[in-house]
Design an enzyme around this catalytic site. Sequence first.
Site, PDB file in Angstrom:
ATOM      1  N   HIS A 171      -0.538  -8.927   1.668  1.00  0.00           N
ATOM      2  CA  HIS A 171      -1.586  -8.106   1.061  1.00  0.00           C
ATOM      3  C   HIS A 171      -2.863  -8.098   1.886  1.00  0.00           C
ATOM      4  O   HIS A 171      -3.643  -7.142   1.823  1.00  0.00           O
ATOM      5  CB  HIS A 171      -1.896  -8.597  -0.352  1.00  0.00           C
ATOM      6  CG  HIS A 171      -0.795  -8.324  -1.327  1.00  0.00           C
ATOM      7  ND1 HIS A 171      -0.806  -8.786  -2.625  1.00  0.00           N
ATOM      8  CD2 HIS A 171       0.369  -7.635  -1.199  1.00  0.00           C
ATOM      9  CE1 HIS A 171       0.293  -8.397  -3.244  1.00  0.00           C
ATOM     10  NE2 HIS A 171       1.019  -7.701  -2.408  1.00  0.00           N
ATOM     11  N   PHE A 190       4.711 -13.405  -3.619  1.00  0.00           N
ATOM     12  CA  PHE A 190       4.103 -14.095  -2.470  1.00  0.00           C
ATOM     13  C   PHE A 190       3.086 -13.219  -1.732  1.00  0.00           C
ATOM     14  O   PHE A 190       2.954 -13.289  -0.508  1.00  0.00           O
ATOM     15  CB  PHE A 190       5.182 -14.585  -1.493  1.00  0.00           C
ATOM     16  CG  PHE A 190       6.470 -14.977  -2.145  1.00  0.00           C
ATOM     17  CD1 PHE A 190       6.479 -15.895  -3.195  1.00  0.00           C
ATOM     18  CD2 PHE A 190       7.670 -14.416  -1.758  1.00  0.00           C
ATOM     19  CE1 PHE A 190       7.670 -16.250  -3.812  1.00  0.00           C
ATOM     20  CE2 PHE A 190       8.862 -14.760  -2.368  1.00  0.00           C
ATOM     21  CZ  PHE A 190       8.861 -15.678  -3.402  1.00  0.00           C
ATOM     22  N   CYS A 191       2.375 -12.387  -2.480  1.00  0.00           N
ATOM     23  CA  CYS A 191       1.372 -11.481  -1.892  1.00  0.00           C
ATOM     24  C   CYS A 191       2.005 -10.572  -0.838  1.00  0.00           C
ATOM     25  O   CYS A 191       1.410 -10.302   0.212  1.00  0.00           O
ATOM     26  CB  CYS A 191       0.201 -12.251  -1.293  1.00  0.00           C
ATOM     27  SG  CYS A 191      -0.784 -13.157  -2.497  1.00  0.00           S
ATOM     28  N   ASN A 192       3.217 -10.088  -1.117  1.00  0.00           N
ATOM     29  CA  ASN A 192       3.913  -9.187  -0.196  1.00  0.00           C
ATOM     30  C   ASN A 192       4.725  -8.202  -1.021  1.00  0.00           C
ATOM     31  O   ASN A 192       5.941  -8.339  -1.173  1.00  0.00           O
ATOM     32  CB  ASN A 192       4.815  -9.983   0.750  1.00  0.00           C
ATOM     33  CG  ASN A 192       5.406  -9.129   1.854  1.00  0.00           C
ATOM     34  OD1 ASN A 192       5.584  -7.923   1.709  1.00  0.00           O
ATOM     35  ND2 ASN A 192       5.721  -9.752   2.978  1.00  0.00           N
TER      36      ASN A 192
END
Length: 709
Positions: A114, A366-368
């Site tokens: 992100h 996982f911020c993806n």
Amino acid sequence: MPYLDHAGSTLPSKIQLEEVAKQQSQLILANPHSHHATAVKTKQIVNSARLRILQYFNTTSDDYFVVLTNNTTHGLKIVAENFKFGQKTHSILNIASVLHGGSSNLGYLYDSHHSVVGLRHVVNGKVNSISCVNEESILEHEIPDVEHSLFVLTAMSNFCGKKYSLESVHRLQEKGWAVCLDAASFVSSSALDLSQQRPNFIAFSFYKIFGYPTGIGALLVRKDSAHLIEKTSFAGGTVQSVDEMSMFFVLREFERAFEEGTLNYYGIAQLQKGFEEIERCGGISSIRNLTHHLCKNALYMLKSKKHPNGRPVVEIYSQSEQFENPDKQGPIVAFNLKRPDGGYYGYTEVEKMCAIFGIELRTGCFCNIGACKKYLGITSEMIQENMSKGKRCGDEIDLINGTPTGAIRISFGRTSTEHDITALEQMIDTCFTEGEHQAQSKPDPMNIESYSPTVVNLFSFPIKSVGSVGRKRYELTARGFKNDREFLIVNDDVTLNLKTHPELCMLTATIVDDDQLLIQTFDQNENLVLPMSLSLKDNGAKLVCKNTIATMDCGDKVGKWLDNALDRQNCRLLRVAEDSKKNFVNDSPFLLINEASVYMLSRYINMEVREILTRFRSNIVVRGLPPFIEDTAKRLSIENLEFEVVDKCTRCEMICVDPMTGEKDPSLLLALRDYRNKQKMTFGIYIRQTNFESGQYLESGMSVNFSTD
């Protein structure tokens, strides 16, 4: 401790931390912006760190600048904010799935953190196109010619560990793209040789490599690319000259121009011990070999797991052949666990079971979000629809309409061992491949109103996370039972709770004669009596469960007693300030459970009802209902007291703490999981009174009426 979250942060070694502590006890540093001897020494340490960083990446100061940053995100933003895009000629209507030619473009892979994706909003007013593409668009298709354009390339996926070909760097550069390499995940376990690969910019964080210190990163800028970014503002330490009465200013040399304010010079000094730690391990190549070996073994273990009906237990989000080559796969496995019928276990349920076994891993996206969408089959429409249903990043909503909203990630580092894999396998075998049971059938929800339950037990917990002996009658207040969760134990200003400090179960607390707080050890060999009228010292605000609550300190005598009882130092007992409208309750003033539901679990795992009641820490226990029928209630009355149901209580590993020993036993949570099956391991309901008046009491024997309307 089986630690499997090295992609989140690797762990420092004991030797490394001891060396840091020794260094810090002897090293005196000062602001490098000053000119006295200590400041000059500090400046030398900072400059030596720059050279050591370049050496680590097999390059020199002839080729790269080193801008010291807070973290990877900080480095990426420096590039995006200061990159010299060309002229903007038109507005951007959407994110493209192919690369555009011409001037002023931003590109990135769908499999990006992100922190990379968020750069589009930094540059939106400067560029003519924003493209989110797959790797094939770079390696297998013709790349359009561009100028004044930036591509931010993921070196290794933080979602699944896939390593992206660094050949893309050269291919993009040949077509005019400047390439910024997001190396955060990659450098944690792999060597980046800048004599072979020459990105224009490289951003990373040191805690990913060393584990310690945190808050230090670097942006490496190729010297022949320095003209591509231009600083247009200044801050402390970045200028040679400035006039406050005009727009005049002159920046310092390149590196210092981007290092705003005072550097974290103590943290920078500690990098030396991190580099020494890598050398003790045989270098980053040895770490790569170790973690690759462990990751392959973990993959084989996960793939081998089958249910009794032959269906796989694990769904893996990577191509298995990638794991044969450490140049293509990093030490990460992303997966979900599946039920015998092919449905999914929610990752929150898995995480709770891991907590019982002491296993630490990561769950979610996982911020993806790009990788999450690809591997889980999520669409853009589903993301927005899930948001409307309450889904938020980092919450516990793990399944929507049976589809996972995230995954489970295990990752390895230099301190990992085969024991970590064995512990994970034992957890999966115990909780997800053995002892599968049919969920118990529940009565027709409409039958709930034909029963006549009564209150049989009442519990108040004067001290949060400490046990209660219970009473027959409690006075009601606007925030629940009088004195419930009115006190809190802290240690060095950190709140103690059962999840992280199970030894709290060895204490009980009760209010005696409405004017004394009695604290006892579980064996009742030691006790402390605290007058409720005691004048207390204001302790300021305390953040508890997202609420800021004014507190008062109960004094040194109580603190010392808690130190002895809990075998700690610097414990304090805090009390809610008298004028506070809140107490230390997490979710709702009351938690109600059904004795029949408790009995079913008791019979199932051969555990006494009394012990289960102690572990579930309810305020109100009712008798006279079939098991689990309380789930269907919307409202209830206890004689003339009216309540609304706020939510079901989702259980975690806290119910696994044995109140006699403080040790964790997973059997109760496993039994609850089996009984509830797809009900998110809930047990009990949160309720809130809707007709409170001063002077009301709730007592055992009162009749209860439930309503499903």
